[in-house]
Design a protein around this motif. Structure first.
Motif, PDB file in Angstrom:
ATOM      1  N   ARG A 193     -13.212   5.142  -1.066  1.00  0.00           N
ATOM      2  CA  ARG A 193     -12.318   5.151  -1.968  1.00  0.00           C
ATOM      3  C   ARG A 193     -12.789   5.847  -3.454  1.00  0.00           C
ATOM      4  NH1 ARG A 193      -9.631  -0.366  -1.209  1.00  0.00           N
ATOM      5  NH2 ARG A 193      -8.475  -0.234   0.783  1.00  0.00           N
ATOM      6  N   ILE A 194     -13.636   4.919  -3.753  1.00  0.00           N
ATOM      7  CA  ILE A 194     -14.105   5.405  -5.038  1.00  0.00           C
ATOM      8  C   ILE A 194     -15.253   6.664  -5.255  1.00  0.00           C
ATOM      9  CG2 ILE A 194     -16.421   3.987  -5.025  1.00  0.00           C
ATOM     10  CD1 ILE A 194     -14.131   3.758  -8.235  1.00  0.00           C
ATOM     11  N   GLY A 229     -12.968   9.523  -5.755  1.00  0.00           N
ATOM     12  CA  GLY A 229     -12.927   9.517  -7.284  1.00  0.00           C
ATOM     13  C   GLY A 229     -14.074  10.271  -8.064  1.00  0.00           C
ATOM     14  N   LEU A 266     -14.171  14.082  -7.234  1.00  0.00           N
ATOM     15  CA  LEU A 266     -13.261  14.663  -8.027  1.00  0.00           C
ATOM     16  C   LEU A 266     -13.810  15.025  -9.517  1.00  0.00           C
ATOM     17  CD1 LEU A 266     -10.689  16.577  -7.949  1.00  0.00           C
ATOM     18  CD2 LEU A 266      -9.331  14.720  -8.435  1.00  0.00           C
ATOM     19  N   TYR A 309      -9.448   5.308   5.496  1.00  0.00           N
ATOM     20  CA  TYR A 309      -8.974   4.938   6.839  1.00  0.00           C
ATOM     21  C   TYR A 309      -9.842   5.422   7.809  1.00  0.00           C
ATOM     22  CZ  TYR A 309      -4.893   3.776   4.315  1.00  0.00           C
ATOM     23  OH  TYR A 309      -4.107   3.391   3.259  1.00  0.00           O
ATOM     24  N   PHE A 354      -5.255  14.216 -11.733  1.00  0.00           N
ATOM     25  CA  PHE A 354      -5.397  14.022 -10.487  1.00  0.00           C
ATOM     26  C   PHE A 354      -6.712  12.895 -10.591  1.00  0.00           C
ATOM     27  CE2 PHE A 354      -4.609  18.434  -8.995  1.00  0.00           C
ATOM     28  CZ  PHE A 354      -3.241  18.036  -8.627  1.00  0.00           C
ATOM     29  N   LEU A 358       1.141   4.398  -2.781  1.00  0.00           N
ATOM     30  CA  LEU A 358       1.035   5.733  -2.148  1.00  0.00           C
ATOM     31  C   LEU A 358       2.270   6.415  -2.856  1.00  0.00           C
ATOM     32  CD1 LEU A 358      -0.448   5.553   1.338  1.00  0.00           C
ATOM     33  CD2 LEU A 358      -1.730   5.945  -0.991  1.00  0.00           C
ATOM     34  N   GLY A 397      -6.349  19.133  -6.109  1.00  0.00           N
ATOM     35  CA  GLY A 397      -5.397  18.221  -5.867  1.00  0.00           C
ATOM     36  C   GLY A 397      -5.547  17.653  -4.406  1.00  0.00           C
ATOM     37  N   ALA A 425      -8.580  10.807  -1.014  1.00  0.00           N
ATOM     38  CA  ALA A 425      -8.786   9.315  -1.435  1.00  0.00           C
ATOM     39  C   ALA A 425      -7.582   8.612  -0.938  1.00  0.00           C
ATOM     40  CB  ALA A 425      -8.907   9.340  -2.956  1.00  0.00           C
ATOM     41  N   LEU A 426      -6.215   8.924  -1.185  1.00  0.00           N
ATOM     42  CA  LEU A 426      -5.140   8.188  -0.929  1.00  0.00           C
ATOM     43  C   LEU A 426      -4.969   7.919   0.571  1.00  0.00           C
ATOM     44  CD1 LEU A 426      -5.038   8.103  -4.101  1.00  0.00           C
ATOM     45  CD2 LEU A 426      -2.513   8.383  -3.711  1.00  0.00           C
ATOM     46  N   LEU A 427      -5.047   9.068   1.317  1.00  0.00           N
ATOM     47  CA  LEU A 427      -4.319   9.078   2.634  1.00  0.00           C
ATOM     48  C   LEU A 427      -5.515   9.243   3.746  1.00  0.00           C
ATOM     49  CD1 LEU A 427      -1.641  11.706   1.897  1.00  0.00           C
ATOM     50  CD2 LEU A 427      -1.540   9.278   2.049  1.00  0.00           C
ATOM     51  N   VAL A 447      -6.996  13.907  -4.362  1.00  0.00           N
ATOM     52  CA  VAL A 447      -6.028  13.015  -4.257  1.00  0.00           C
ATOM     53  C   VAL A 447      -5.368  12.651  -2.873  1.00  0.00           C
ATOM     54  CG1 VAL A 447      -3.819  12.264  -5.513  1.00  0.00           C
ATOM     55  CG2 VAL A 447      -5.093  13.787  -6.623  1.00  0.00           C
ATOM     56  N   TYR A 473      -5.891   4.237  -8.175  1.00  0.00           N
ATOM     57  CA  TYR A 473      -5.520   3.774  -6.742  1.00  0.00           C
ATOM     58  C   TYR A 473      -6.526   2.771  -6.343  1.00  0.00           C
ATOM     59  CZ  TYR A 473      -5.433   4.202  -1.489  1.00  0.00           C
ATOM     60  OH  TYR A 473      -5.251   3.798  -0.282  1.00  0.00           O
ATOM     61  N   LEU A 507       2.053   7.003  -6.786  1.00  0.00           N
ATOM     62  CA  LEU A 507       0.918   7.782  -7.167  1.00  0.00           C
ATOM     63  C   LEU A 507       1.099   9.231  -6.646  1.00  0.00           C
ATOM     64  CD1 LEU A 507      -1.940   5.456  -6.578  1.00  0.00           C
ATOM     65  CD2 LEU A 507      -1.116   6.160  -8.564  1.00  0.00           C
ATOM     66  N   LEU A 508       1.824   9.573  -5.312  1.00  0.00           N
ATOM     67  CA  LEU A 508       1.723  10.894  -4.970  1.00  0.00           C
ATOM     68  C   LEU A 508       2.878  11.562  -5.638  1.00  0.00           C
ATOM     69  CD1 LEU A 508       0.929  10.331  -0.893  1.00  0.00           C
ATOM     70  CD2 LEU A 508      -0.426  11.646  -2.887  1.00  0.00           C
ATOM     71  N   LEU A 515      -5.488   9.569 -11.215  1.00  0.00           N
ATOM     72  CA  LEU A 515      -4.620   8.761 -10.045  1.00  0.00           C
ATOM     73  C   LEU A 515      -5.785   8.205  -9.283  1.00  0.00           C
ATOM     74  CD1 LEU A 515      -2.216  11.597  -9.207  1.00  0.00           C
ATOM     75  CD2 LEU A 515      -1.583   9.311 -10.351  1.00  0.00           C
ATOM     76  N   ILE A 516      -6.794   8.770  -8.868  1.00  0.00           N
ATOM     77  CA  ILE A 516      -7.858   8.178  -7.913  1.00  0.00           C
ATOM     78  C   ILE A 516      -8.281   7.039  -8.289  1.00  0.00           C
ATOM     79  CG2 ILE A 516      -9.858   8.542  -6.366  1.00  0.00           C
ATOM     80  CD1 ILE A 516      -9.296  11.479  -6.348  1.00  0.00           C
ATOM     81  N   PHE A 517      -8.817   6.783  -9.640  1.00  0.00           N
ATOM     82  CA  PHE A 517      -9.184   5.524 -10.277  1.00  0.00           C
ATOM     83  C   PHE A 517      -8.375   4.452 -10.099  1.00  0.00           C
ATOM     84  CE2 PHE A 517     -12.702   8.596 -10.924  1.00  0.00           C
ATOM     85  CZ  PHE A 517     -13.997   7.944 -10.702  1.00  0.00           C
ATOM     86  N   TRP A 525       1.557  13.077  -8.621  1.00  0.00           N
ATOM     87  CA  TRP A 525       0.581  14.072  -8.157  1.00  0.00           C
ATOM     88  C   TRP A 525       1.488  15.387  -8.019  1.00  0.00           C
ATOM     89  CZ3 TRP A 525       1.388  16.065  -3.007  1.00  0.00           C
ATOM     90  CH2 TRP A 525       0.387  16.844  -2.474  1.00  0.00           C
ATOM     91  N   PHE A 526       2.539  15.135  -7.190  1.00  0.00           N
ATOM     92  CA  PHE A 526       3.521  16.313  -7.055  1.00  0.00           C
ATOM     93  C   PHE A 526       3.928  16.839  -8.443  1.00  0.00           C
ATOM     94  CE2 PHE A 526       7.448  18.257  -6.190  1.00  0.00           C
ATOM     95  CZ  PHE A 526       7.213  19.106  -5.045  1.00  0.00           C
ATOM     96  N   ASN A 543       0.735  -1.306   0.149  1.00  0.00           N
ATOM     97  CA  ASN A 543      -0.016  -0.066   0.130  1.00  0.00           C
ATOM     98  C   ASN A 543       0.835   1.269   0.085  1.00  0.00           C
ATOM     99  OD1 ASN A 543      -2.006   1.835   0.152  1.00  0.00           O
ATOM    100  ND2 ASN A 543      -2.435   1.423   2.359  1.00  0.00           N
TER     101      ASN A 543
END
Lengths: 84, 565
Positions: free
Chosen positions: B278-279, B282, B285, B94, A61, A16, B82, B88-90, B85, A68, A19-20, A64-66, A23-24, A12
């Motif tokens: 998560r989705i 997405g 966004l 959780y 962006f 991250l 942004g 969704a990821l961080l 992102v 992930y 992907l990040l 990236l989410i899809f 993103w950056f 995981n």
């Protein structure tokens, strides 16, 4: 923490990290710090740096989410931690 | 039919729909009231999140800001998208697994501290309240300009509508209303953009159109660059090199702030499973991106049209919308050299035209000569954007009071029914208070929004991230980090904002970072202090370490959710 959940978490974190970084790169680098250099190139009528700041980074962006979500759903299944 | 009639019709129709939805989706329990029962479909939640997120400012002001800023305006486009992102990821998955109702819930339990919960609670209240006052003001302005009702009456109508569906429906009613509001606002924003794009470039997709050639065979951006330079402005697409560090920090503060805003985070508590969280980020966004990629196109069309229509035009030949907006004072013309023509130039001593950025979206259909129903549609869209954001914020305020303050702090033995009643009273009081503040907005409301993002970035974001990703993070570390972040950021912003009474001058900005961007630095300080302090103090108790491990895998989210209350 079991061995299994440690390696689940490590993968995981690897996802991250990758992907990040993208993103950056598209926003802070291509859209801001390197925009002036990129503006010498053109994409569909747009100077490239301007395009990343006003369009491109937003598209990336969303993608990236899809990506992930896809990766994590697969990982959850593989490690048998998905929801029923 | 005139634009006026269309506006009444469309605004009335949309308000009617919102009320019907509110009646159908009343909340029956605290769980329905706080998180819509936790059973919202991820796509619906994505739309609701998008409506929640896109405020009156996104809909009305942002396009105008970009039109006058050019390249640097990208900070708002990247900054306000942004963050998703990061969410969704961080954060979202959780926090969904954690399975409670609010951000202070998470902070309070993860850091086993009532004081940490209180700090989080005060931040959440402050951030949400400053934000909601701006929305109420937006409602008043839209009513005043287009429905010919006084500003105060406009705000009162807004209060009435939000009061009705928020008090009745809680999160459940708000979510379904927001889905409808999203459809209204996105339709209202894209339809005029498509028309104008067709008119100016022959391409119906605005995102592609503003990079294409205009009807005269010249690339639109090239033409706008040329027009701007001729009038003494910077070329539209030119990178302002002296501002890059500031732009970097502002973009960061907006992104990290987005990911730390309580009214956005709470939306991810409303879906059934971790993978839905998560989705659904997405989808959110994707829906937000429709507006955020159209806005820069509209900005280019509007700026070009504005210059083409007005520059060097004799005042007596100015189009009718010009005098309509002059009456509102948002557009002014002062014939300094007495030649009877409008000079719109960069040099302030010779410039004769002032255009408020807020009118770009509202005036755009008139400038482009679109049919009158489009104008009505844009007003209905602006109101949908303001109302949906206001409702989401008000819910956070009410939940903070009835759940975090009353149930978890003052009166732990309160019954389910009592808590639901308290939540309804709290939201009712919050609606009225926000409306009253909106009627008489303190001049610094707009300035305080910078503070809201800065505080969210420098307090919540690091505390939540560390709570998930650093098992060793303890109460002492998190609390000292949050306090450092908040104090540093708030002090810097107040000191450098003359509107807030500060005496600092822009020359003295650290590394040229303006108050809007300082939250990024505050966030870094928070991270550093939190990690340092935690390593020199006792590790968190065993059950908290287990909680941290538990939220890292999705399985068990539904049962965890069911056991709550």
């Amino acid at each position: 923490m079991s061995k299994k959940s440690i390696s689940y978490w490590k993968i995981n974190l690897k996802y991250l990290g990758i992907l990040l970084s993208i993103w950056f790169t598209v926003s802070f680098l291509f859209g801001i710090l390197l925009a002036d250099t990129l503006n010498q190139f053109y994409i569909a009528g747009f100077p490239l740096g301007f395009w990343f700041a006003h369009q491109g980074s937003i598209y990336v962006f969303v993608i990236l989410i899809f990506v992930y979500v896809y990766l994590m759903n697969k990982l959850d299944k593989k490690f048998d931690v998905d929801e029923i | 039919m005139s634009a006026q009639t269309w506006t009444y019709l469309l605004v009335g129709l949309t308000f009617f729909i919102y009320i019907i939805i509110a009646i159908v989706s009343r909340a029956g329990s605290t769980k329905e009231f706080y998180v819509a029962g936790g059973g919202i479909n991820p796509i619906a939640n994505g739309m609701a999140t998008a409506a929640d997120w896109m405020s009156a400012a996104s809909f009305l002001s942002m396009t105008g800001l970009i039109a006058f800023m050019g390249f640097s305006g990208g900070q708002y486009l990247m900054g306000w998208t942004g963050g998703y992102v990061l969410l969704a990821l961080l954060l979202a998955p959780y926090l969904r697994k954690f399975g409670k109702f609010t951000v202070p819930d998470f902070i309070g339990e993860r850091y086993y501290s009532k004081n940490a919960r209180l700090v989080a609670l005060i931040c959440a209240l402050f951030v949400s309240f400053t934000y909601v006052v701006g929305q109420m003001k937006g409602v008043g302005v839209a009513f005043a300009r287009f429905l010919n009702v006084p500003f105060d009456t406009g705000v009162l109508i807004g209060i009435g509508i939000v009061f009705f569906y928020a008090v009745l429906g809680g999160m459940k009613g708000i979510t379904y209303t927001q889905v409808a509001q999203f459809c209204v606002l996105i339709f209202a924003f894209t339809v005029p953009a498509i028309f104008i794009s067709l008119q100016m470039t022959g391409n119906p997709i605005p995102q592609v159109g503003f990079g294409s050639k205009g009807t005269d065979g010249v690339y639109l951006l090239e033409k706008l660059n040329q027009l701007s330079v001729d009038l003494g402005f910077d070329a539209y697409t030119k990178v302002n090199k002296d501002n890059l560090i500031n732009m970097f920090f502002i973009t960061g503060a907006l992104m990290f702030g987005t990911a730390g805003l309580p009214h956005v985070i709470v939306r991810f508590f409303t879906v059934p499973r971790v993978k839905d969280a998560r989705i659904s980020a997405g989808w959110a966004l994707l829906f937000i991106a429709i507006l955020y990629t159209t806005a820069p196109a509209v900005a280019v069309f509007a700026r070009t049209n504005l210059i083409n229509t007005l520059s060097e035009t004799p005042y007596k030949n100015a189009p009718s919308w010009f005098s309509n907006w002059e009456k509102t004072g948002l557009l002014t013309f002062d014939d300094k050299n007495g030649d009877g023509k409008i000079q719109y130039v960069s040099d302030t001593t010779n410039n004769e035209l002032k255009v408020d950025q807020d009118i770009i979206v509202l005036a755009n259909p008139e400038i482009a000569d679109l049919p009158p129903w489009v104008i009505g549609l844009v007003v209905a869209g602006g109101l949908a954007a303001a109302l949906s954001t206001a409702a989401g914020l008000l819910l956070v305020i009410s939940t903070s009071i009835s759940h975090d303050l009353l149930k978890n702090y003052l009166q732990p033995n309160i019954s389910e029914k009592g808590e639901l009643f308290a939540a309804r009273v709290a939201i009712a009081v919050a609606v009225v208070a926000a409306g009253l503040a909106g009627l008489n907005p303190p001049g610094f409301v707009a300035q305080v929004v910078a503070l809201a993002f800065g505080l969210a970035a420098s307090s919540f974001f690091p505390a939540i991230i560390l709570g998930i990703f650093d098992k060793r993070m303890n109460r002492e570390g998190a609390v000292s980090g949050m306090i450092t972040g908040i104090l540093f950021t708030a002090t810097y912003i107040i000191y450098f904002k003359p509107q807030l009474g500060g005496s600092g001058l822009p020359e003295d900005y650290w590394f040229g970072i303006s108050p809007e961007g300082i939250g990024t630095l505050g966030m870094l300080f928070n991270f550093i202090i939190a990690i340092l302090v935690s390593r020199f103090t006792a590790p968190p108790p065993k059950e908290v370490q287990e909680l941290t491990e538990r939220i890292r895998t999705p399985r068990g989210s539904t049962s965890l959710n069911r056991s709550v209350h």
